[in-house]
Scaffold this motif. Structure first.
Motif, short mmCIF file in Angstrom:
data_model
loop_
_atom_site.label_atom_id
_atom_site.label_comp_id
_atom_site.label_asym_id
_atom_site.label_seq_id
_atom_site.Cartn_x
_atom_site.Cartn_y
_atom_site.Cartn_z
N ASP A 162 0.39 -1.27 0.34
CA ASP A 162 0.08 0.17 -0.32
C ASP A 162 0.73 1.50 -0.18
O ASP A 162 0.28 2.54 -0.52
N GLN A 163 2.09 1.17 0.61
CA GLN A 163 2.73 2.26 0.76
C GLN A 163 3.45 2.07 -0.34
O GLN A 163 3.63 3.59 -0.78
N GLU A 209 1.18 4.19 -3.21
CA GLU A 209 1.08 5.58 -2.78
C GLU A 209 3.17 6.61 -3.06
O GLU A 209 2.09 7.42 -3.84
N ARG A 231 -0.20 2.09 -8.66
CA ARG A 231 0.01 3.89 -8.58
C ARG A 231 -1.67 4.70 -9.13
O ARG A 231 -1.72 3.95 -10.27
#
Length: 268
Positions: free
Chosen positions: A218-219, A222, A268
């Motif tokens: 998830d990071q 981001e 993304r």
């Protein structure tokens, strides 16, 4: 472009409309052969580019996780020859393989000699976190002679003029370190990263990789929304530190993390 080309990895990622996943481990961790096995596992599970760390006794910019791994490597007697052997083994997979190192060991080894031996091992280039281009003429000359990429760092504290001078000296990509202070995995990504990438993009057409403590998919997604590459180090190291007595379990966990991060850079 050769199989070891950083440029080729970024070109392929652009064609697939995604970011590049860059994975880091220090050579010699948990030992030389174990490190090679770990890095090749990361390539097989989805890392596009590999950074091989050169363990150093005074890693002032590294957080406690990477310091612990580097110390373990040093205690096992890891030398530059082992770093180069690691590079050769990983580059043989076809993944572009760079060395990330503080400058003092390269200077002690001999700048021209290091560049020659890195190129002979199939290395793609060098990332130098504590060396700025204005103090790097010898390295720039040696890198140009041997066709090695020169990856310098920009930071949130860099002025626009410093970013311009730094990116002009880079080849391969620009390393944007978006965390003020030492490295390490974090629970959330830095709000300094996006503005730093935007300022860096204004100065160069080179790809921009961001390192800021990403530890999950998830990071990664981001960061991949605004960066050309997501650079992950501490999270990979932590997986191996968490499996000190079961190498196979460590490699399996490493592959799982890599797959999660590789999926992230594609979201993304």
């Amino acid at each position: 472009m050769t199989a070891r080309s950083v440029e080729a990895a970024y070109t392929r990622a652009r064609e697939e409309d995604r970011a590049v996943l860059v994975g880091y481990l220090p050579a010699g961790f948990p030992d030389v052969e174990g490190g090679i096995a770990a890095l090749t596992t990361m390539v097989e599970a989805g890392c596009d580019i590999i950074e091989v760390g050169l363990p150093y006794s005074d890693p002032v910019m590294d957080g406690p996780t990477i310091q612990a791994a580097a110390q373990q490597a040093l205690e096992h007697g890891t030398r530059i020859s082992d770093v180069l052997r690691t590079v050769e083994a990983v580059a043989a997979t076809g993944a572009p393989t760079l060395v990330m190192t503080y400058w003092n060991p390269v200077e002690q080894y001999g700048v021209e000699r290091f560049a020659e031996h890195l190129a002979d091992a199939g290395g793609a280039g060098l990332i130098t976190p504590d060396l700025t281009p204005d103090y790097a003429p010898q390295w720039i000359d040696a890198a140009d002679k041997h066709g090695l990429d020169k990856v310098f760092l920009v930071a949130p504290s860099s002025t626009d003029e410093r970013i311009r001078l730094t990116t002009q000296a880079c080849r391969g990509f620009v390393y944007a370190t978006a965390v003020m202070g030492v490295t390490g995995a974090r629970d959330s990504s830095s709000d300094l990263a996006g503005p730093l990438v935007a300022r860096t993009r204004a100065a160069t057409d080179l790809p921009i990789g961001v390192g800021l403590g990403v530890s999950n998919g998830d990071q990664a997604a981001e960061v991949a929304a605004y960066a050309d590459a997501v650079i992950v180090g501490s999270a990979f190291v932590r997986v191996l530190l968490d499996h000190p007595d079961d190498r196979e379990a460590g490699l399996a966990a490493l592959a799982d993390l890599t797959r999660d991060l590789a999926a992230g850079v594609r979201r993304r």
